[in-house]
Design an enzyme around this catalytic site. Structure first.
Site, PDB file in Angstrom:
ATOM      1  N   ARG A 179       0.846  -1.195   0.000  1.00  0.00           N
ATOM      2  CA  ARG A 179       0.000   0.000   0.000  1.00  0.00           C
ATOM      3  C   ARG A 179       0.886   1.252   0.000  1.00  0.00           C
ATOM      4  NH1 ARG A 179      -4.745   1.438   4.362  1.00  0.00           N
ATOM      5  NH2 ARG A 179      -3.023   1.301   5.870  1.00  0.00           N
ATOM      6  N   ASP A 465      -3.565   3.712  14.472  1.00  0.00           N
ATOM      7  CA  ASP A 465      -2.739   4.242  13.398  1.00  0.00           C
ATOM      8  C   ASP A 465      -3.266   5.621  13.039  1.00  0.00           C
ATOM      9  OD1 ASP A 465      -4.984   3.828  11.842  1.00  0.00           O
ATOM     10  OD2 ASP A 465      -4.101   2.265  10.593  1.00  0.00           O
TER      11      ASP A 465
END
EC number: 2.3.3.9
Length: 566
Positions: A179, A465
């Site tokens: 990603r 996150d």
């Protein structure tokens, strides 16, 4: 805010780069094997091609916010690409057999030990993350590229000196997806024609250039490499990614459709454009994923100026909320109609080794969540920790011998989902404890991000996150702006104000300093600077688009301009 940076030595070596490219990050002989003249030239060509297309859609954050909010609230969702919605088209029928079964995927940053453990974890897929789980410092990004190349080559090892243990790959490993960062983040350590490189093209380009050939031999069975694409707001972005893929395939001399990607549907505009996004990427798509945390962040950001659409405490905004369940169900129907996989995202709970009771609670939450996902029709799920993989795999064992549910769970009932379903205001209370939790998470995550960590175990047994930190920030901003009434534990209410928030920040800083200040080597003054930075962002008149973008300059360490050639 001043952070420690590397000291430049005048006799340091420099990178060999082509005309128009300047590398301003620290020189390292290992990094130089990634930042070759040819690889940098490849990235530069991608950026030059893409820049022309992106200029057509360039708009300021304020303009985009106004357009997005108006677009969503108007419910005028008829889009010009009508062929993407009507008809019986499907994405490429030549789906890579290497990724037919993706029932459990593990995610994590591109750190060396993490990569080895994740590939060995027993998951079907490992998504190596340059985005929300990684702080994009020069060191992290370049080490990540080195680590991925070694992983694809099959030579990656890690020596844990403290345990005197050597980690290496098993014979059977998970399939690797990567990603890159979103379009919004630059790469300030590399200049192309005098402008900062586009972060996602640096991540994609360097990885693709060095690994496409080996990957297709060892991992992709003639396909690949494989990617996850984040933060999309419009099908135009999918069209740009498609052109990047086609350009890369052409430059590498491999077949069109070799590269495959899963798109994260994690913004409120994108949920209305799932067909269009798949249509633009129809030769390269292998599915869509519900990025639930960023989706909640996007909901708050989209409706930042609408006090009638305030969310409850973020811990209450789960997939049981009507607007979240509708989003997930519609994604399943869209994907299966177009012949690709559908996922729902993270089980963010992590194993608690030193607290059996807390560990059992976390695992029970994961089990219930995963059973709900498979019964809804999803083809796979994410896990944040190897210890959760057996639970996730057991839940998705309900699919039987079939590797996915594309043909067996069409979810035609989801065709009745309306725009009102997707925008229904979530229910729940707003509390002072919620404000405090948001504040603690924001300060601690920002501290970790600015000192090199992008994924941090914090409160509620979860792995936080950038997405959850962003929810915390924008929710606090919205509550303060509209003077929301918050419930105390006593049952009484208190109105949020800048003054109240200032007191909460001071109290939570004291708590953080007692809990983790010494343990994580965070100096008291550093914590206070970070708290002031967050406080400034949360109480500002205008909401920053992304906190990580607003503080990005603090992790940039430039070296002299004359570093472009040996």
């Amino acid at each position: 805010m001043e952070l420690e940076t590397s000291v430049y030595r005048p006799n340091a070596a420099v990178y060999d780069s082509p005309d128009g490219v300047e590398v301003r990050g620290r020189y390292d002989q290992v990094f130089a094997k990634i930042l070759t003249r040819e690889a940098l030239g490849f990235v530069a060509e991608l950026q030059r091609d893409v820049s022309l297309g992106m200029l057509r859609y360039a708009w300021s954050a304020v303009e985009r916010q106004n357009v997005v909010t108006t677009f969503v609230l108007s419910l005028g969702l008829t889009l010009p690409l009508s062929s993407s919605e009507i008809g019986e088209w499907v994405c490429s029928v030549c789906s890579p057999p290497a990724v037919a079964d993706r029932r459990v995927e593990i995610t994590g940053p591109v750190e060396r030990k993490m990569i080895i453990n994740a590939l060995n974890s027993g998951a079907k897929v490992f998504m190596a993350d340059f985005e929300d789980a990684l702080s994009p410092s020069w060191e992290n990004l370049m080490k990540g590229q080195v680590n991925l190349k070694d992983a694809v080559d099959g030579t990656i090892t890690f020596h844990d000196k403290a345990r005197n243990k050597v980690y290496k790959l098993n014979d059977q490993v998970a399939k690797l997806f990567v990603r890159p960062r979103g379009w919004h983040l630059p790469e300030a350590h590399i200049l192309i024609d005098g402008e900062p490189a586009i972060g996602c093209l640096v991540d994609f380009g360097l990885y693709f250039f060095h690994n496409y050939s080996k990957f297709r031999q060892t991992q992709g069975s003639g396909y690949g490499p494989f990617f996850y694409l984040p933060k999309m707001e419009h099908s135009r972005e999918a069209k740009i990614w498609n052109s990047v893929f086609e350009r890369a395939e052409k430059m590498a001399g491999i077949e069109r459709g070799s590269i495959r990607a899963t798109v994260l549907i994690e913004t409120l505009p994108a949920v209305f454009q799932m067909n269009e996004i798949l249509y633009e990427l129809r030769d390269h798509s292998v599915g869509l994923n519900c990025g639930r945390w960023d989706y909640i962040f996007s909901y708050v950001k989209t409706f930042q100026a609408h006090p009638d659409r305030l969310l409850p405490d973020r811990v209450l905004v789960g997939m049981g909320q009507h607007f979240m369940r509708s989003y997930s169900d519609l994604l399943i129907r869209t994907c299966h109609k177009r012949g690709v996989h559908a996922w729902e995202g993270m089980a963010a709970q992590i194993a608690i080794r030193d607290d059996p009771k807390a560990n059992d609670m976390a695992l029970d939450l994961v089990k219930k969540d995963k059973l709900r996902q498979v019964r809804a029709g999803h083809d796979g799920t994410w896990a944040a920790h190897p210890g959760l993989i057996p639970i996730c795999m057991d839940a998705f064992g309900h699919m039987g011998k079939n590797p996915n549910q594309i043909k067996s769970m069409k979810r035609d009932d989801a065709s009745a989902i309306t725009e009102e379903d997707l925008l229904q205001i979530p229910r729940g209370v707003r509390t002072l404890d919620g404000l405090r939790l948001n504040t603690r998470v924001g300060i601690q995550y920002l501290a970790a991000w600015l000192t090199g960590s992008g994924s941090v175990p914090l409160y509620n047994l979860t792995d936080e996150d950038a997405a959850t930190a962003e929810i915390s920030r924008v929710q606090n901003w919205q509550w303060i702006r509209y003077g929301v009434e918050l419930k105390r534990r006593t049952g009484l209410e208190v109105r949020v104000s800048k003054e109240l928030f200032g007191r909460v920040v001071e109290e939570e800083m004291e708590r953080i300093e007692k809990e983790v200040g010494k343990e994580r080597s965070l100096r008291e003054e550093c914590i206070r600077k970070l708290a002031r930075c967050l406080q400034s962002s949360v109480t500002a008149a205008e909401l920053d688009d992304f906190l990580t973008l607003a503080v990005y300059d603090h992790i940039v360490a430039h070296y002299p301009i004359n570093v472009s050639r040996l």
